[in-house]
Design a protein around this motif. Structure first.
Motif, PDB file in Angstrom:
ATOM      1  N   GLN A 479      26.130 -48.096  11.455  1.00  0.00           N
ATOM      2  CA  GLN A 479      25.269 -48.803  10.503  1.00  0.00           C
ATOM      3  C   GLN A 479      23.931 -48.091  10.355  1.00  0.00           C
ATOM      4  N   VAL A 480      23.365 -47.623  11.475  1.00  0.00           N
ATOM      5  CA  VAL A 480      22.101 -46.889  11.420  1.00  0.00           C
ATOM      6  C   VAL A 480      22.268 -45.605  10.600  1.00  0.00           C
ATOM      7  N   MET A 481      23.381 -44.904  10.802  1.00  0.00           N
ATOM      8  CA  MET A 481      23.646 -43.688  10.025  1.00  0.00           C
ATOM      9  C   MET A 481      23.674 -43.986   8.533  1.00  0.00           C
ATOM     10  N   ALA A 482      24.290 -45.102   8.168  1.00  0.00           N
ATOM     11  CA  ALA A 482      24.324 -45.499   6.756  1.00  0.00           C
ATOM     12  C   ALA A 482      22.916 -45.812   6.255  1.00  0.00           C
ATOM     13  N   ASP A 483      22.125 -46.463   7.088  1.00  0.00           N
ATOM     14  CA  ASP A 483      20.761 -46.837   6.702  1.00  0.00           C
ATOM     15  C   ASP A 483      19.884 -45.606   6.461  1.00  0.00           C
ATOM     16  N   VAL A 484      20.025 -44.577   7.300  1.00  0.00           N
ATOM     17  CA  VAL A 484      19.167 -43.397   7.173  1.00  0.00           C
ATOM     18  C   VAL A 484      19.761 -42.352   6.228  1.00  0.00           C
ATOM     19  N   GLY A 485      21.003 -42.567   5.784  1.00  0.00           N
ATOM     20  CA  GLY A 485      21.599 -41.678   4.794  1.00  0.00           C
ATOM     21  C   GLY A 485      22.140 -40.385   5.347  1.00  0.00           C
ATOM     22  N   ILE A 486      22.842 -40.439   6.468  1.00  0.00           N
ATOM     23  CA  ILE A 486      23.465 -39.241   7.021  1.00  0.00           C
ATOM     24  C   ILE A 486      24.932 -39.532   7.309  1.00  0.00           C
TER      25      ILE A 486
END
Length: 502
Positions: A479-486
């Protein structure tokens, strides 16, 4: 003309402005002081084992009269990427600065440009260390790369070259005070004072050469940690692939064995400067390496603190303390002997967490602390909201203004993103309790329970009791990866690029 020679003119200028009815500034001033590799453990306000030795009374004043952040983290613990994230409010995979000396993408926003558009006078002096030249500044004087501790050589706009004699921390501050002295007093200002100190080799000002000379500085509890026996691949990679250990030398460097004449490890790099000791006793070598490192480091930050005091004195003389946002921070944390390391680079706490102290009495209650998880991408949007300026949609950070006012929003982030693409390559998240580590191009992980093991001495990735907790953390990281766009493909690509695979 230097500040000391013009100080008497200040009172006249201030009084004259008041008598002529100059309109009161609508926006607050900003003094942003940015040091290089200043660990929070070496700021006495943070209360570490060094609090009675690394004394920083002027920086501490910002904590006493403002707010101290305990969990503000960088998203890449190395100089250029962190500095670019502070300036752009973007993660490094978005702004393009993922390694030392990288260039900011043309599409990225700049804090300085937004302030200048908002009517601010903007200045920058000191270390820059980004390939892209400073933008959005009325004037700047920056040193090339790391710069030097003595006799700094500046580059400025339009090809300006300038060399000054003296100690860098003092000279940078002289330049900052000169600009402030000559400012337009009808406009707000943003002064960015960026010290080289206390970056290695921690060269102190001559006036501090004897500081702590006959004192035994206390040691961190993990100084003598046995990395070879550790279940941490991350720490072993740090030892094997870099030179940043107190005593031990890497078994390989970038996959290659070091040549016999190559010097690695702090001890070997500085052995000629150390006190007499029993060189056949490794623990004694370890001890003197630490004492040499920590004393020269403290001497170096002592000059930084003195110059912070000079800047505060100026604001007081000008009557600007109530209307100026004062920030002291550093581009990342720094190992001061913990786990036997010096330098930074890892997602582990001493390297990950940045000191961050902010004073602004119009908004911040004196003597407060914040424990929320914050990132260096949050700094730019915070300053823009504090100065009533719009935050560009391309900035990925979130304003910390609610935190400064003493309120933690219920939807505040619960994890920090981290990605380091040089050696040792790794990425992951840091939550309030746990640190999850992945390695680029590998299925291996590490997992630290930071409440039970605050010194992060052992990974619990192989402990069955943590199986479900780790599974939950993996979902959270996605989810964090999706939030930061990576994307995962990008992370895997960094490993392939490093190894030469296509």
């Amino acid at each position: 003309m230097m500040y000391e020679l013009k100080k008497w003119m200040l009172m006249c200028a201030v009084a004259g402005a008041a008598l002529s009815g100059v309109a009161e500034q609508k926006r607050s001033n900003i003094l942003f002081i940015f040091s290089d590799d200043h660990a929070s453990e070496a700021i006495s306000a943070y209360g570490s084992w060094l609090k009675d030795y690394a004394k920083t009374p002027n920086i501490d004043r910002l904590a006493k009269e403002g707010m101290l952040f305990r969990n503000l983290c960088c998203n890449n613990s190395i100089c250029s990427p962190s500095r670019a994230s502070v300036m752009t409010g973007q993660y490094d995979h978005v702004n393009g600065v993922m390694k030392l000396g990288g260039a900011i993408k043309a599409s990225s926003p700049w804090l300085s440009k937004e302030l200048k558009k908002g009517g601010y006078q903007t200045w920058l002096v000191g270390k820059w260390h980004i390939k892209t030249k400073p933008q959005g500044f009325d004037d700047y004087r920056v040193v090339e790369g790391q710069g030097t501790y003595f006799d700094p050589k500046y580059d400025g706009p339009g090809g300006i070259k300038e060399e000054v004699k003296g100690y860098s921390s003092d000279k940078y501050t002289d330049k900052a005070l000169d600009w402030l002295q000559d400012r337009d007093r009808t406009k707000p200002f943003c002064m960015m004072l960026q010290f080289k100190a206390p970056h290695h080799p921690y060269d102190p000002a001559p006036r501090h050469m004897k500081l702590l000379e006959d004192v035994a500085v206390p040691e961190p509890p993990t100084l003598y940690e046995d990395i070879d026996a550790s279940n941490s691949k991350l720490k072993r990679y740090m030892l094997e692939r870099t030179k940043f250990h107190m005593v031990l030398t890497p078994k390989s460097k970038g996959g290659k064995k070091p040549k016999p004449n190559e010097s690695f490890g702090y001890y070997i790099r500085h052995v000629e400067d150390m006190e007499p000791h029993e060189k056949t006793n490794q623990r004694d070598c370890w001890r003197v390496a630490y004492q040499h490192m920590v004393k020269t480091y403290i001497r170096c930050i002592t000059a930084v603190d003195e110059n912070v005091g000079r800047m505060i004195d100026y604001l007081e003389d000008e009557g600007l303390m109530e209307e100026t946002i004062i920030i002291y921070t550093a581009d990342q944390g720094y190992w001061l002997g913990q786990h036997g390391f010096y330098d930074k680079r890892l997602i582990l706490d001493e390297s990950l967490k940045m000191p961050f102290l902010i004073r602004y009495p119009r908004m911040i209650k004196a003597g407060t602390e914040n424990q929320d998880l914050c990132s260096n991408v949050d700094i730019a949007p915070t300053l823009l909201e504090m100065t009533d300026l719009p935050v560009p949609g391309k900035m990925q950070g979130r304003s910390m203004v609610p935190l400064l006012k003493g309120s933690s929003p219920p939807d505040w982030r619960d994890a920090i993103w981290y990605n380091y693409v040089d050696q040792p390559q790794h990425y992951g998240i840091r939550t309030k309790q746990f640190t999850l580590v992945h390695f680029h191009g590998s299925d291996e992980i590490e997992f630290y329970d930071n409440k039970r093991d605050p010194n992060q001495t052992r990974s619990v990735h192989d402990n069955p009791e943590y199986r479900e907790i780790i599974q939950s953390a993996e979902i959270q990281m996605k989810q964090v990866m999706a939030d930061v766009g990576i994307k995962q493909s990008q992370l895997d690509g960094f490993a392939k690029k490093k190894s030469g695979k296509k």
